[in-house]
Design a protein around this motif. Structure first.
Motif, PDB file in Angstrom:
ATOM      1  N   MET A  24      46.699  47.097  47.964  1.00 27.63           N
ATOM      2  CA  MET A  24      47.134  47.446  46.634  1.00 27.63           C
ATOM      3  C   MET A  24      47.549  46.187  45.864  1.00 27.63           C
ATOM      4  SD  MET A  24      47.278  50.909  46.191  1.00 27.63           S
ATOM      5  CE  MET A  24      48.748  51.483  45.434  1.00 27.63           C
ATOM      6  N   LYS A  25      48.202  45.291  46.589  1.00 23.94           N
ATOM      7  CA  LYS A  25      48.650  44.056  45.946  1.00 23.94           C
ATOM      8  C   LYS A  25      47.456  43.269  45.405  1.00 23.94           C
ATOM      9  CE  LYS A  25      50.153  40.933  48.778  1.00 23.94           C
ATOM     10  NZ  LYS A  25      50.961  40.060  49.656  1.00 23.94           N
ATOM     11  N   PHE A  26      46.389  43.203  46.185  1.00 20.12           N
ATOM     12  CA  PHE A  26      45.227  42.426  45.768  1.00 20.12           C
ATOM     13  C   PHE A  26      44.456  43.111  44.638  1.00 20.12           C
ATOM     14  CE2 PHE A  26      46.055  40.841  50.065  1.00 20.12           C
ATOM     15  CZ  PHE A  26      46.264  39.513  49.751  1.00 20.12           C
ATOM     16  N   LEU A  27      44.501  44.417  44.594  1.00 20.84           N
ATOM     17  CA  LEU A  27      43.900  45.130  43.470  1.00 20.84           C
ATOM     18  C   LEU A  27      44.677  44.835  42.191  1.00 20.84           C
ATOM     19  CD1 LEU A  27      43.055  48.529  45.178  1.00 20.84           C
ATOM     20  CD2 LEU A  27      41.429  46.794  44.406  1.00 20.84           C
ATOM     21  N   ASP A  28      45.985  44.753  42.312  1.00 22.54           N
ATOM     22  CA  ASP A  28      46.801  44.388  41.154  1.00 22.54           C
ATOM     23  C   ASP A  28      46.495  42.960  40.709  1.00 22.54           C
ATOM     24  OD1 ASP A  28      48.854  44.996  39.211  1.00 22.54           O
ATOM     25  OD2 ASP A  28      50.154  43.635  40.339  1.00 22.54           O
ATOM     26  N   TYR A  29      46.321  42.063  41.662  1.00 21.58           N
ATOM     27  CA  TYR A  29      45.927  40.691  41.326  1.00 21.58           C
ATOM     28  C   TYR A  29      44.589  40.691  40.587  1.00 21.58           C
ATOM     29  CZ  TYR A  29      49.392  38.910  44.710  1.00 21.58           C
ATOM     30  OH  TYR A  29      50.544  38.607  45.410  1.00 21.58           O
ATOM     31  N   SER A  30      43.687  41.550  41.025  1.00 24.43           N
ATOM     32  CA  SER A  30      42.371  41.625  40.386  1.00 24.43           C
ATOM     33  C   SER A  30      42.491  42.064  38.937  1.00 24.43           C
ATOM     34  CB  SER A  30      41.466  42.597  41.141  1.00 24.43           C
ATOM     35  OG  SER A  30      41.230  42.130  42.442  1.00 24.43           O
ATOM     36  N   ARG A  31      43.347  43.056  38.683  1.00 19.08           N
ATOM     37  CA  ARG A  31      43.553  43.493  37.295  1.00 19.08           C
ATOM     38  C   ARG A  31      44.115  42.363  36.451  1.00 19.08           C
ATOM     39  NH1 ARG A  31      46.599  49.211  37.503  1.00 19.08           N
ATOM     40  NH2 ARG A  31      48.087  47.864  38.538  1.00 19.08           N
ATOM     41  N   SER A  32      45.049  41.615  37.019  1.00 20.34           N
ATOM     42  CA  SER A  32      45.621  40.482  36.291  1.00 20.34           C
ATOM     43  C   SER A  32      44.558  39.434  35.990  1.00 20.34           C
ATOM     44  CB  SER A  32      46.756  39.847  37.095  1.00 20.34           C
ATOM     45  OG  SER A  32      47.803  40.768  37.271  1.00 20.34           O
ATOM     46  N   SER A  33      43.670  39.212  36.928  1.00 24.87           N
ATOM     47  CA  SER A  33      42.595  38.240  36.728  1.00 24.87           C
ATOM     48  C   SER A  33      41.639  38.677  35.624  1.00 24.87           C
ATOM     49  CB  SER A  33      41.820  38.020  38.022  1.00 24.87           C
ATOM     50  OG  SER A  33      42.639  37.390  38.976  1.00 24.87           O
ATOM     51  N   ILE A  34      41.375  39.965  35.547  1.00 31.29           N
ATOM     52  CA  ILE A  34      40.518  40.472  34.473  1.00 31.29           C
ATOM     53  C   ILE A  34      41.173  40.205  33.121  1.00 31.29           C
ATOM     54  CG2 ILE A  34      39.543  42.551  33.406  1.00 31.29           C
ATOM     55  CD1 ILE A  34      39.318  43.659  36.316  1.00 31.29           C
ATOM     56  N   ALA A  35      42.453  40.522  33.014  1.00 32.62           N
ATOM     57  CA  ALA A  35      43.171  40.299  31.759  1.00 32.62           C
ATOM     58  C   ALA A  35      43.164  38.821  31.383  1.00 32.62           C
ATOM     59  CB  ALA A  35      44.594  40.823  31.870  1.00 32.62           C
ATOM     60  N   GLU A  36      43.363  37.962  32.368  1.00 28.00           N
ATOM     61  CA  GLU A  36      43.363  36.523  32.117  1.00 28.00           C
ATOM     62  C   GLU A  36      41.983  36.046  31.667  1.00 28.00           C
ATOM     63  OE1 GLU A  36      44.586  32.375  34.404  1.00 28.00           O
ATOM     64  OE2 GLU A  36      44.582  34.255  35.515  1.00 28.00           O
ATOM     65  N   THR A  37      40.950  36.560  32.292  1.00 26.37           N
ATOM     66  CA  THR A  37      39.582  36.177  31.925  1.00 26.37           C
ATOM     67  C   THR A  37      39.268  36.571  30.487  1.00 26.37           C
ATOM     68  OG1 THR A  37      38.850  36.364  34.211  1.00 26.37           O
ATOM     69  CG2 THR A  37      37.144  36.475  32.516  1.00 26.37           C
ATOM     70  N   ILE A  38      39.657  37.784  30.106  1.00 29.88           N
ATOM     71  CA  ILE A  38      39.418  38.233  28.734  1.00 29.88           C
ATOM     72  C   ILE A  38      40.214  37.371  27.752  1.00 29.88           C
ATOM     73  CG2 ILE A  38      39.684  40.164  27.113  1.00 29.88           C
ATOM     74  CD1 ILE A  38      37.388  40.479  29.174  1.00 29.88           C
ATOM     75  N   SER A  39      41.429  37.032  28.120  1.00 28.48           N
ATOM     76  CA  SER A  39      42.253  36.167  27.277  1.00 28.48           C
ATOM     77  C   SER A  39      41.579  34.810  27.057  1.00 28.48           C
ATOM     78  CB  SER A  39      43.626  35.972  27.912  1.00 28.48           C
ATOM     79  OG  SER A  39      44.397  35.075  27.158  1.00 28.48           O
ATOM     80  N   HIS A  40      41.055  34.241  28.129  1.00 30.33           N
ATOM     81  CA  HIS A  40      40.356  32.955  28.015  1.00 30.33           C
ATOM     82  C   HIS A  40      39.070  33.102  27.218  1.00 30.33           C
ATOM     83  CE1 HIS A  40      43.019  30.565  30.459  1.00 30.33           C
ATOM     84  NE2 HIS A  40      42.974  31.481  31.421  1.00 30.33           N
ATOM     85  N   ALA A  41      38.443  34.250  27.318  1.00 27.34           N
ATOM     86  CA  ALA A  41      37.220  34.480  26.550  1.00 27.34           C
ATOM     87  C   ALA A  41      37.522  34.489  25.056  1.00 27.34           C
ATOM     88  CB  ALA A  41      36.560  35.787  26.978  1.00 27.34           C
ATOM     89  N   TYR A  42      38.670  35.034  24.671  1.00 29.83           N
ATOM     90  CA  TYR A  42      39.050  35.004  23.251  1.00 29.83           C
ATOM     91  C   TYR A  42      39.256  33.576  22.774  1.00 29.83           C
ATOM     92  CZ  TYR A  42      39.418  40.002  22.462  1.00 29.83           C
ATOM     93  OH  TYR A  42      39.113  41.325  22.297  1.00 29.83           O
ATOM     94  N   VAL A  43      39.814  32.736  23.620  1.00 30.05           N
ATOM     95  CA  VAL A  43      39.962  31.322  23.272  1.00 30.05           C
ATOM     96  C   VAL A  43      38.578  30.691  23.102  1.00 30.05           C
ATOM     97  CG1 VAL A  43      40.780  29.059  24.072  1.00 30.05           C
ATOM     98  CG2 VAL A  43      42.209  31.098  24.383  1.00 30.05           C
TER      99      VAL A  43
END
Length: 63
Positions: A1-20
């Motif tokens: 579960m912890k790693f799935l949560d990390y994965s969600r955080s990584s998706i959010a970070e990737t989208i954030s960087h994509a906006y940049v």
């Protein structure tokens, strides 16, 4: 579960960087839209897996 949560955080970070990248004109609107759609699809799949695992834990913890 912890790693799935990390994965969600990584998706959010990737989208954030994509906006940049979009703001800096490294990618265009179409590419940004594709990234958003892909990110949303994966986000929903991860959420589904988390929900499944929570149900599984609840079912098996009562036995």
């Amino acid at each position: 579960m912890k790693f799935l949560d990390y994965s969600r955080s990584s998706i959010a970070e990737t989208i954030s960087h994509a906006y940049v990248a979009l703001d800096q004109s490294y990618i265009n609107e179409n590419e940004m839209e594709e990234l958003n759609e892909s990110g949303n699809t994966v986000w929903k799949k991860i959420n589904g897996m988390i929900a499944y695992l929570k149900r599984y834990q609840q079912t098996n913890s009562t036995k």
